[in-house]
Structure formats: structure tokens, C-alpha cells
Design an enzyme around this catalytic site. Structure first.
Site, PDB file in Angstrom:
ATOM      1  N   LYS A  85       0.833  -1.212   0.000  1.00 16.56           N
ATOM      2  CA  LYS A  85       0.000   0.000   0.000  1.00 16.56           C
ATOM      3  C   LYS A  85       0.868   1.262   0.000  1.00 16.56           C
ATOM      4  O   LYS A  85       0.780   2.095   0.889  1.00 16.56           O
ATOM      5  CB  LYS A  85      -0.971  -0.005   1.180  1.00 16.56           C
ATOM      6  CG  LYS A  85      -1.896  -1.213   1.153  1.00 16.56           C
ATOM      7  CD  LYS A  85      -2.965  -1.167   2.206  1.00 16.56           C
ATOM      8  CE  LYS A  85      -3.901  -2.344   2.120  1.00 16.56           C
ATOM      9  NZ  LYS A  85      -3.328  -3.629   2.551  1.00 16.56           N
ATOM     10  N   ILE A  89       5.729  10.168  -0.080  1.00 12.33           N
ATOM     11  CA  ILE A  89       6.116  11.101  -1.144  1.00 12.33           C
ATOM     12  C   ILE A  89       6.824  10.322  -2.250  1.00 12.33           C
ATOM     13  O   ILE A  89       7.350   9.224  -2.010  1.00 12.33           O
ATOM     14  CB  ILE A  89       7.021  12.232  -0.611  1.00 12.33           C
ATOM     15  CG1 ILE A  89       8.289  11.649   0.032  1.00 12.33           C
ATOM     16  CG2 ILE A  89       6.275  13.130   0.355  1.00 12.33           C
ATOM     17  CD1 ILE A  89       9.396  12.674   0.204  1.00 12.33           C
ATOM     18  N   PRO A 206     -10.432  -8.392  -2.108  1.00  8.91           N
ATOM     19  CA  PRO A 206     -10.183  -9.110  -0.858  1.00  8.91           C
ATOM     20  C   PRO A 206     -11.397  -8.976   0.053  1.00  8.91           C
ATOM     21  O   PRO A 206     -12.271  -8.144  -0.198  1.00  8.91           O
ATOM     22  CB  PRO A 206      -9.000  -8.350  -0.251  1.00  8.91           C
ATOM     23  CG  PRO A 206      -9.149  -6.945  -0.768  1.00  8.91           C
ATOM     24  CD  PRO A 206      -9.951  -6.985  -2.040  1.00  8.91           C
ATOM     25  N   GLY A 207     -11.451  -9.814   1.091  1.00 12.85           N
ATOM     26  CA  GLY A 207     -12.528  -9.641   2.080  1.00 12.85           C
ATOM     27  C   GLY A 207     -13.510 -10.785   2.123  1.00 12.85           C
ATOM     28  O   GLY A 207     -14.491 -10.749   2.867  1.00 12.85           O
TER      29      GLY A 207
HETATM   30  P1  XMP Z   1      -8.259 -12.427   4.727  1.00 13.75           P
HETATM   31  O1  XMP Z   1      -7.610 -13.265   5.766  1.00 13.75           O
HETATM   32  O2  XMP Z   1      -9.183 -11.387   5.300  1.00 13.75           O
HETATM   33  O3  XMP Z   1      -6.992 -11.641   4.084  1.00 13.75           O
HETATM   34  O4  XMP Z   1      -8.882 -13.210   3.610  1.00 13.75           O
HETATM   35  C1  XMP Z   1      -7.124 -10.576   3.193  1.00 13.75           C
HETATM   36  C2  XMP Z   1      -5.760 -10.047   2.829  1.00 13.75           C
HETATM   37  O5  XMP Z   1      -5.931  -8.926   1.995  1.00 13.75           O
HETATM   38  C3  XMP Z   1      -5.518  -7.741   2.682  1.00 13.75           C
HETATM   39  N1  XMP Z   1      -6.586  -6.793   2.482  1.00 13.75           N
HETATM   40  C4  XMP Z   1      -6.518  -5.788   1.624  1.00 13.75           C
HETATM   41  N2  XMP Z   1      -5.529  -5.420   0.796  1.00 13.75           N
HETATM   42  N3  XMP Z   1      -6.935  -3.673   0.035  1.00 13.75           N
HETATM   43  C5  XMP Z   1      -5.745  -4.352   0.005  1.00 13.75           C
HETATM   44  O6  XMP Z   1      -4.863  -3.977  -0.763  1.00 13.75           O
HETATM   45  C6  XMP Z   1      -7.949  -4.000   0.838  1.00 13.75           C
HETATM   46  O7  XMP Z   1      -9.012  -3.391   0.841  1.00 13.75           O
HETATM   47  C7  XMP Z   1      -7.733  -5.117   1.671  1.00 13.75           C
HETATM   48  N4  XMP Z   1      -8.520  -5.748   2.541  1.00 13.75           N
HETATM   49  C8  XMP Z   1      -7.795  -6.782   3.010  1.00 13.75           C
HETATM   50  C9  XMP Z   1      -5.330  -8.095   4.134  1.00 13.75           C
HETATM   51  O8  XMP Z   1      -4.329  -7.308   4.723  1.00 13.75           O
HETATM   52  C10 XMP Z   1      -4.928  -9.545   3.996  1.00 13.75           C
HETATM   53  O9  XMP Z   1      -3.570  -9.632   3.621  1.00 13.75           O
END
Ligand code: XMP
Length: 257
Positions: A85, A89, A206-207
Site C-alpha cells: 500500500k 512522497i 479481498p474480504g
Molecule cells: P483475509 O484473511 O481477510 O486476508 O482473507 C485478506 C488479505 O488482503 C488484505 N486486504 C486488503 N488489501 N486492500 C488491500 O490492498 C484492501 O481493501 C484489503 N482488505 C484486506 C489483508 O491485509 C490480507 O492480507
């Protein structure tokens, strides 16, 4: 090959649009490394890419343990994404991205809140030079995402009231990003973002599972790749779980073709 095409190739070859988030709870570094390598050997037939987070890079170090994992992922024919993420700068962003690219990562995730000039421009330049990818956050999967990505703002072009994430979706197009992240926990946001991006920039979502997102809703809203971590990494039978998830994604994707 450009990252975007590399993802296409991998998804086709593996008949999978499932990305493994290789996250474990904190463990002693040697254990983390061996668990990671073991899990990858078990689940690789069912996934199209691996996303790595600070869960591994902080305890293992980038050019020690993490690079070994990246090497194995590549040997298994899969691309790697670093979920760092990028959010600083421009000069610092370039250094961050180049460390990850030099360690072998095929793409990094970056935060469009820092903007283009002296923000993400150096990351995109570096990615193009090295033929790597940049995936932009557009709407994150956690509840608080509404406070930033979901805020109402004045569109800088039209001067009309709009949502921050829709402006980020436009930026994903105009900056030629390789992907846009929208949480599976918000399928209605995926649908709106898909209406802007269509097939030009794939949506990474993700999610699913641990955070409550649903595969069918995310895929029918327009998500191309589903990112899943704990549901697989903490499963008693990770290979079976990954296969089940992969099959569910494929079934849902077929329904909408
Ligand atoms: P879980 O265990 O929840 O892991 O299936 C999800 C993975 O994705 C990351 N994560 C995100 N990464 N934007 C991202 O770039 C997001 O909105 C986001 N939501 C979850 C989380 O840190 C884990 O590695």
C-alpha cells in the site's frame, strides 16, 4: 510480459481466479518460512497468484526469507503481488517499489490518496521501466473505508458532488493501473467501479470469508480476482479449501458469461 497479461496467462493456465493472501498469525521466523513453503506446495494448483503482506516481510526480511518465498512462487508458475500500500512522497515511494521489484515481486499495491505528481508517478515510471505492475486501492474492504474512500467530494473535472472511490476508479484508468482493489465486503461498490472500468482494469477483491464478503456477490458485481487469506491459511485442509473456493469463483464467473 506485462503484469496484466501475466495474470491473464496464469488464470487461464490454472483455471483459477483465486489469489492466495499468504498471511499467518505471528510465529517465529523459521516456522513462518517453513509453513509458507509447505502451504504453497499444497495449494498452488488452485490459485493464479500469491499476495504477500507485512505478515511475512517484517519477520523474514525482504532479501532473506521473503525472496525465497517469491522464488518458489515463481517456480510454481505464479505471479507475486506485494501488498505494501505505497503511500508516501514520490522519492520514498520509488525506493519502496524498487526494493520490492528488485526482490522479484511482479506488482505492488499503491494508495491513490497520495496523488500523481510527487506521489505515485515515480512508482508507475519504475513499474513501466521494469515491466512490473501497480494495483491501486479504490475501496478497501474494512468498515472504516467509508471515511476515506467513501467520502463525498467535488469531482475535480465536473465540479459535481461524487464519491472519492469513483474518482480513484477514473484515476486507475487514466494512470493505466494494472488493477483496482475493491473489497468483496461491498459488492455494490464493485458494481459502481466496474461500470467505470469495464474490462479495461481488472478488479481485485479481498474480504471473502474471514471479513464476511461473499464470492458470488463480488463476482457478479464485476470482480475478476478474489483474494483470500485466513480461510485458506488457517484451514485444517488448505488444499481442499482452496480448491472449493477456486471452484466457487469459476462457477460464479461462468454464470455471468
Ligand atoms: P483475509 O484473511 O481477510 O486476508 O482473507 C485478506 C488479505 O488482503 C488484505 N486486504 C486488503 N488489501 N486492500 C488491500 O490492498 C484492501 O481493501 C484489503 N482488505 C484486506 C489483508 O491485509 C490480507 O492480507
Amino acid at each position: 510480459m506485462l503484469f496484466r497479461f501475466e495474470m491473464d496467462r496464469s488464470a487461464k493456465e490454472k483455471s483459477s481466479n483465486l489469489i492466495l493472501a499468504l498471511d499467518f498469525p505471528p510465529l517465529e521466523p523459521r516456522q513462518l518460512l517453513s509453513r509458507s513453503l509447505k502451504l504453497l506446495k499444497e495449494v498452488h494448483p488452485y490459485i493464479c497468484a500469491v499476495k504477500i503482506n507485512h505478515h511475512l516481510v517484517l519477520p523474514l526480511g525482504l532479501f532473506n526469507g521473503t525472496q525465497r518465498i517469491v522464488g518458489l512462487v515463481h517456480d510454481l508458475g505464479l505471479p507475486t503481488i506485494m501488498d505494501c500500500k505505497v503511500n508516501d512522497i514520490g522519492d520514498t515511494n520509488r525506493v519502496i517499489a524498487e526494493f520490492y521489484y528488485n526482490a522479484g515481486f511482479d506488482a505492488v499495491i499503491a494508495n491513490p490518496f497520495v496523488g500523481w505528481d510527487e506521489g505515485l508517478q515515480p512508482v508507475f515510471e519504475s513499474a513501466r521501466r521494469k515491466r512490473r505492475g501497480v494495483i491501486l486501492l479504490v475501496y478497501m474492504s474494512h468498515k472504516g473505508a467509508s471515511e476515506g474512500y467513501g467520502q463525498q467530494i467535488t469531482d475535480p473535472k465536473t465540479r459535481k458532488l461524487t464519491s472519492q472511490y469513483l474518482v480513484f476508479a477514473e484515476k486507475a484508468l487514466s494512470w493505466n493501473a494494472d488493477g483496482a482493489v475493491v473489497g468483496a465486503t461491498f459488492p455494490e461498490k464493485i458494481e459502481e467501479v466496474y461500470a467505470v472500468l469495464k474490462e479495461r482494469v481488472p478488479i481485485y477483491s479481498p474480504g471473502v470469508g474471514a471479513q464476511g464478503g461473499n464470492i458470488s456477490a463480488a463476482v457478479s458485481a464485476g470482480a475478476r480476482y478474489l483474494i483470500v487469506g485466513r480461510t485458506i491459511t488457517l484451514s485444517e485442509e488448505p488444499a481442499n479449501t482452496a480448491k472449493l473456493l477456486r471452484d466457487t469463483v469459476e462457477r460464479c464467473a461462468k454464470k455471468i458469461v
